[in-house]
Design an enzyme around this catalytic site. Structure first.
Site, PDB file in Angstrom:
ATOM      1  CG  ASP A 156      -1.848   1.161   1.273  1.00 45.70           C
ATOM      2  OD1 ASP A 156      -2.580   1.360   0.294  1.00 45.70           O
ATOM      3  OD2 ASP A 156      -1.844   1.896   2.280  1.00 45.70           O
ATOM      4  CB  CYS A 212      -8.371  10.575   1.557  1.00 46.91           C
ATOM      5  SG  CYS A 212      -7.050  10.826   0.363  1.00 46.91           S
ATOM      6  CB  THR A 257      -5.025  12.826  -1.932  1.00 49.73           C
ATOM      7  OG1 THR A 257      -4.310  12.066  -0.954  1.00 49.73           O
ATOM      8  CG2 THR A 257      -4.232  12.859  -3.226  1.00 49.73           C
ATOM      9  N   GLY A 286     -13.340   1.887   4.830  1.00 52.25           N
ATOM     10  CA  GLY A 286     -12.668   2.518   5.955  1.00 52.25           C
ATOM     11  C   GLY A 286     -13.674   3.179   6.872  1.00 52.25           C
ATOM     12  CB  THR A 298     -33.980  -8.974  -4.470  1.00 51.00           C
ATOM     13  OG1 THR A 298     -33.987  -7.745  -3.752  1.00 51.00           O
ATOM     14  CG2 THR A 298     -33.421 -10.073  -3.580  1.00 51.00           C
TER      15      THR A 298
END
Length: 348
Positions: A129, A186, A188, A242, A317
């Site tokens: 990662d 995050c 970023t 997460g 379904t």
């Protein structure tokens, strides 16, 4: 030369799944279990392909104990010691087939990974990662790990475009993590201006991976069970969560009590808090690309898992998919301007 791609790129919030005629009588008839044969490791996987993210506030041993009961997967964060791994493995041998050991690209990370995999051979998955999976250094690292562990299934990322998915698969990875910037903690996209709408990233990367008999994980951007279903519908083989798994008894993060209410800390692994905790602070040459939030305490994660699984069953379904495997084949997305009516909630 700067270039503008004028193709419309979409996120989970931009679409809904179109309902289709179904022969299913009950949600209980839906089979959510998937079986995959991996391209490079030649290993087999069987389970419900939802993964707890390798964050220290989510990917914990406590989380793994609960998730494995449901045949869900945990990417265990990289900050556990070898002794902690050994203790967990001896007490929970049945969980080991449903988890991955995580590593960054640093030499100390790789040494730790080697020690764990050598000491606990039942762990057959590795999660490599980094925030930016586009670097040549990372590609070479994936090759090195594949050479060192030829029979382990390697997850690697993160990337958001087809050509890099192909590069990593051809370099030895089996499952590519897709997502830059969509995570709830995050930042970023704010700090760098870099990213890609998650739904389109998943669709394009799945197409690239499946052409090489590889697999992908949709990593980030899910805020409700419907988003998880959309990720599967878009072609994701696995979905990594997460924020949806944060704030539980089994989650990491400090428990805080304020005005009679309980909260748990949840933070990105590139946040200032994470870097202070594990690297002594934010290095002078970089910026924090994550934030810290207080998540209202949710109790046992088992209830959240049942809610997610139940939502996906219901999706199947509605579109006539008897198995989760059929979901992407039964998916037609319609573009929308509104997901829900926000009269009685803060949702939009």
């Amino acid at each position: 030369m700067p270039h503008i791609d004028n193709d419309v790129k979409l996120d989970f919030k931009d679409v809904l799944l179109r309902p289709k005629r179904s022969t299913l009588k009950s949600r209980s008839e839906v089979d959510l279990t998937r079986s995959f044969a991996f391209r490079n490791s030649k290993q087999m996987y069987t389970g419900i392909p939802i993964i707890a993210a390798n964050m220290d506030t989510v990917g914990t041993f406590e989380m793994a104990k609960v998730l494995c009961k449901f045949s869900l997967f945990t990417a265990v964060h990289k900050h556990y010691s070898l002794e902690q791994w050994k203790e967990f493995a001896s007490q929970n041998p049945d969980c080991l087939e449903h988890l991955a050991a995580s590593s960054g690209t640093g030499s100390s990370d790789f040494e730790q990974l080697e020690q764990i995999l050598n000491a606990i051979p039942q762990v057959k998955y590795v999660c490599l990662d980094v925030a930016n999976g586009y670097s040549e250094h990372f590609v070479e690292f994936v090759k090195d790990v594949r050479k060192r562990f030829p029979e382990h299934t390697i997850m690697a990322g993160n990337v958001v475009t087809g050509e890099m998915v192909e590069e990593l698969i051809l370099s030895g990875a089996d499952i590519i993590k897709v997502g830059i910037g969509p995570g709830s903690v995050c930042t970023t996209r704010k700090k760098t201006g870099v990213g890609y709408p998650q739904l389109s990233a998943v669709m394009e990367c799945a197409d690239a991976a499946h052409g090489l008999k590889g697999h992908i994980i949709s990593d980030g951007g899910c805020s409700c069970p419907g988003d998880v279903a959309k990720a599967f519908g878009a072609g994701a083989d696995f979905v990594m969560l997460g924020g949806m798994l944060a704030g539980h008894s089994e989650s990491g993060g400090e428990l805080i009590e304020r005005n009679g209410r309980k909260y748990k800390l949840f933070y990105g692994m590139s946040s200032e808090m994470a870097m202070k905790k594990y690297a002594g602070g934010v290095a002078e040459y970089r910026a924090s690309e994550g934030k810290t939030v207080e998540v209202p305490f949710k109790g046992d994660v088992e209830h959240t898992i049942r809610d997610i699984i139940g939502g996906i069953r219901s999706t199947c379904t509605y579109v006539g998919a008897a198995k989760q495997k059929e979901l992407s084949r039964r998916t037609t997305f319609i573009r929308v301007t509104q997901q829900v009516k926000p009269i009685f909630s803060d949702e939009s």
